[in-house]
Design a protein around this motif. Structure first.
Motif, mmCIF file in Angstrom:
data_model
loop_
_atom_site.group_PDB
_atom_site.id
_atom_site.type_symbol
_atom_site.label_atom_id
_atom_site.label_comp_id
_atom_site.label_asym_id
_atom_site.label_seq_id
_atom_site.Cartn_x
_atom_site.Cartn_y
_atom_site.Cartn_z
ATOM 1 N N HIS A 64 14.085 4.354 13.767
ATOM 2 C CA HIS A 64 14.812 3.237 13.170
ATOM 3 C C HIS A 64 16.017 3.816 12.450
ATOM 4 O O HIS A 64 16.219 5.042 12.461
ATOM 5 C CB HIS A 64 13.913 2.402 12.256
ATOM 6 C CG HIS A 64 13.399 3.108 11.053
ATOM 7 N ND1 HIS A 64 12.499 4.159 11.115
ATOM 8 C CD2 HIS A 64 13.648 2.920 9.721
ATOM 9 C CE1 HIS A 64 12.203 4.571 9.887
ATOM 10 N NE2 HIS A 64 12.899 3.848 9.033
ATOM 11 N N GLU A 146 5.694 -2.239 12.585
ATOM 12 C CA GLU A 146 6.015 -3.258 11.578
ATOM 13 C C GLU A 146 6.760 -2.629 10.405
ATOM 14 O O GLU A 146 6.147 -2.083 9.487
ATOM 15 C CB GLU A 146 4.721 -3.929 11.099
ATOM 16 C CG GLU A 146 3.941 -4.645 12.185
ATOM 17 C CD GLU A 146 4.677 -5.849 12.747
ATOM 18 O OE1 GLU A 146 5.487 -6.444 12.004
ATOM 19 O OE2 GLU A 146 4.451 -6.175 13.925
ATOM 20 N N HIS A 147 8.087 -2.656 10.484
ATOM 21 C CA HIS A 147 8.900 -2.098 9.407
ATOM 22 C C HIS A 147 10.194 -2.895 9.329
ATOM 23 O O HIS A 147 10.941 -2.955 10.317
ATOM 24 C CB HIS A 147 9.197 -0.625 9.689
ATOM 25 C CG HIS A 147 9.825 0.103 8.533
ATOM 26 N ND1 HIS A 147 9.202 0.234 7.305
ATOM 27 C CD2 HIS A 147 11.006 0.738 8.422
ATOM 28 C CE1 HIS A 147 9.969 0.928 6.493
ATOM 29 N NE2 HIS A 147 11.078 1.238 7.140
ATOM 30 N N GLN A 149 13.840 -4.293 9.171
ATOM 31 C CA GLN A 149 15.094 -3.642 9.545
ATOM 32 C C GLN A 149 16.331 -4.312 8.953
ATOM 33 O O GLN A 149 17.367 -3.690 8.840
ATOM 34 C CB GLN A 149 15.208 -3.594 11.066
ATOM 35 C CG GLN A 149 14.262 -2.598 11.681
ATOM 36 C CD GLN A 149 14.411 -1.224 11.063
ATOM 37 O OE1 GLN A 149 15.388 -0.527 11.303
ATOM 38 N NE2 GLN A 149 13.463 -0.833 10.228
ATOM 39 N N ALA A 156 11.887 -1.660 14.764
ATOM 40 C CA ALA A 156 11.498 -0.284 14.448
ATOM 41 C C ALA A 156 10.502 0.149 15.510
ATOM 42 O O ALA A 156 9.676 -0.646 15.970
ATOM 43 C CB ALA A 156 10.885 -0.206 13.055
ATOM 44 N N ASP A 174 8.031 4.684 10.608
ATOM 45 C CA ASP A 174 7.689 3.924 9.399
ATOM 46 C C ASP A 174 7.076 2.596 9.818
ATOM 47 O O ASP A 174 7.659 1.859 10.616
ATOM 48 C CB ASP A 174 8.941 3.654 8.567
ATOM 49 C CG ASP A 174 9.386 4.860 7.768
ATOM 50 O OD1 ASP A 174 8.874 5.962 8.025
ATOM 51 O OD2 ASP A 174 10.275 4.703 6.908
ATOM 52 N N THR A 175 5.935 2.274 9.239
ATOM 53 C CA THR A 175 5.273 1.031 9.619
ATOM 54 C C THR A 175 4.205 0.649 8.623
ATOM 55 O O THR A 175 3.624 1.509 7.948
ATOM 56 C CB THR A 175 4.629 1.160 11.016
ATOM 57 O OG1 THR A 175 4.084 -0.099 11.402
ATOM 58 C CG2 THR A 175 3.529 2.202 11.044
ATOM 59 N N SER A 178 -0.204 -2.084 12.179
ATOM 60 C CA SER A 178 0.494 -2.536 13.378
ATOM 61 C C SER A 178 -0.439 -2.477 14.568
ATOM 62 O O SER A 178 -1.028 -1.433 14.854
ATOM 63 C CB SER A 178 1.711 -1.631 13.632
ATOM 64 O OG SER A 178 2.172 -1.743 14.952
ATOM 65 N N GLU A 194 2.557 7.885 9.184
ATOM 66 C CA GLU A 194 3.068 7.758 7.821
ATOM 67 C C GLU A 194 1.968 7.331 6.855
ATOM 68 O O GLU A 194 1.072 6.564 7.207
ATOM 69 C CB GLU A 194 4.235 6.784 7.799
ATOM 70 C CG GLU A 194 3.891 5.325 7.853
ATOM 71 C CD GLU A 194 4.427 4.597 6.624
ATOM 72 O OE1 GLU A 194 3.705 4.579 5.610
ATOM 73 O OE2 GLU A 194 5.533 4.043 6.691
ATOM 74 N N SER A 196 2.734 6.539 3.093
ATOM 75 C CA SER A 196 3.800 6.575 2.096
ATOM 76 C C SER A 196 3.326 6.464 0.658
ATOM 77 O O SER A 196 3.897 7.087 -0.237
ATOM 78 C CB SER A 196 4.803 5.444 2.370
ATOM 79 O OG SER A 196 5.470 5.635 3.587
ATOM 80 N N GLY A 205 5.477 -2.776 4.873
ATOM 81 C CA GLY A 205 6.171 -1.956 5.851
ATOM 82 C C GLY A 205 5.804 -0.495 5.809
ATOM 83 O O GLY A 205 6.397 0.318 6.528
ATOM 84 N N HIS A 206 4.817 -0.141 4.994
ATOM 85 C CA HIS A 206 4.351 1.242 4.885
ATOM 86 C C HIS A 206 2.824 1.254 4.835
ATOM 87 O O HIS A 206 2.187 0.219 4.650
ATOM 88 C CB HIS A 206 4.933 1.928 3.647
ATOM 89 C CG HIS A 206 6.404 2.182 3.736
ATOM 90 N ND1 HIS A 206 6.949 3.095 4.619
ATOM 91 C CD2 HIS A 206 7.449 1.640 3.057
ATOM 92 C CE1 HIS A 206 8.258 3.107 4.479
ATOM 93 N NE2 HIS A 206 8.594 2.229 3.543
#
Length: 265
Positions: A64, A146-147, A149, A156, A174-175, A178, A194, A196, A205-206
């Protein structure tokens, strides 16, 4: 064979051990610079994995377009404009839809200074379900994650890398949780995912350790490597938190970590 050098295991906020995203991936001898965040080129050269420096970069792959995953793209193109590099091989840049517009906006700022001097630059936008065939016989398969944008791109992506012998490395990008990632990660030899934030600092989104654990319990990858750790996650021992849900081996990446999938796997 697949070999992964983690050049940056952190997120947008760096720590001494976790710089912004950057990965150097070799699939059957084809090297890929993936998500070159700020400082990626310096860390690549310091790693020793690319002895000829930017002359060895032939494929760049973006999940992304957020700055912590693209910050050194301008640095790379500026370096390739310099008379110092000697390679004349093409450079192939792949990323989500919106990449061409993004590069056009960068060129409005930097002009010819980000035009490679000796090397043709090919830009290819890809979407979920599309495949990049690598010269050595491997491939990279894109899938949706799923992040958010916003203005940068339409989606993404994560990537599923397969070598000529069928070994599989999946990178989440990054997601948040999902379905696309769960499907792609099913039975993978190595899942680079990831992680995070700690659970108490969960961010849309993380992923958090419990979310990664639930993903792995469903997908059952053979090995798991945790990356994209923001400072509050980077100081924790994350593997036991994931292992509350998943029984397989879990490693917590830091800058400089190296992982291989070989014939012995």
């Amino acid at each position: 064979m697949i070999k992964l050098h983690v050049l940056g295991a952190g997120g947008a906020v760096p720590t001494p051990t976790h710089s912004p995203a950057a990965y150097w991936l070799a699939v059957d001898g084809d090297s890929i610079l993936m998500d070159p965040g700020p400082g990626a080129l310096v860390r690549l050269v310091k790693s020793g994995a690319a002895p000829r420096g930017v002359d060895e970069i032939a494929t760049v792959l973006l999940t992304h377009l957020h700055p912590d995953h693209t910050g050194d793209l301008v640095a790379l193109l500026f370096a390739l404009h310099s008379p110092v590099p000697t390679s004349t091989d093409p450079v192939n840049l792949y990323g989500p839809k919106g990449l061409t517009r993004f590069l056009g906006q960068l060129k409005e700022i930097y002009g010819r200074w980000i035009e490679p001097r000796r090397r043709a630059l090919t830009v290819t936008e890809i979407g979920p379900g599309e495949t990049i065939d690598l010269p050595g016989g491997g491939r990279a398969e894109a899938f949706a994650v799923e992040h958010p944008q916003d203005r940068l791109s339409e989606a993404a992506l994560g990537y599923r890398f397969v070598d000529g012998d069928g070994r599989v490395l999946v990178f989440s990008g990054d997601t948040g949780p999902s379905r696309g990632l769960e499907k792609a990660a099913a039975g993978a030899d190595l899942l680079l995912v990831e992680c995070s934030c700690p659970d108490h600092l969960a961010t849309g989104g993380h992923m958090t350790p419990s979310q990664v654990g639930a993903l792995c319990a469903a997908a059952l990858p053979r090995r798991v490597v945790l990356t994209h750790q923001y400072p509050d996650a980077a100081v924790l021992d994350l593997a036991p938190l994931v292992n509350e849900f998943y029984d397989g081996p879990v490693s917590q990446a830091a800058d400089g970590s190296v992982y291989e999938l070989t014939e012995e796997e």
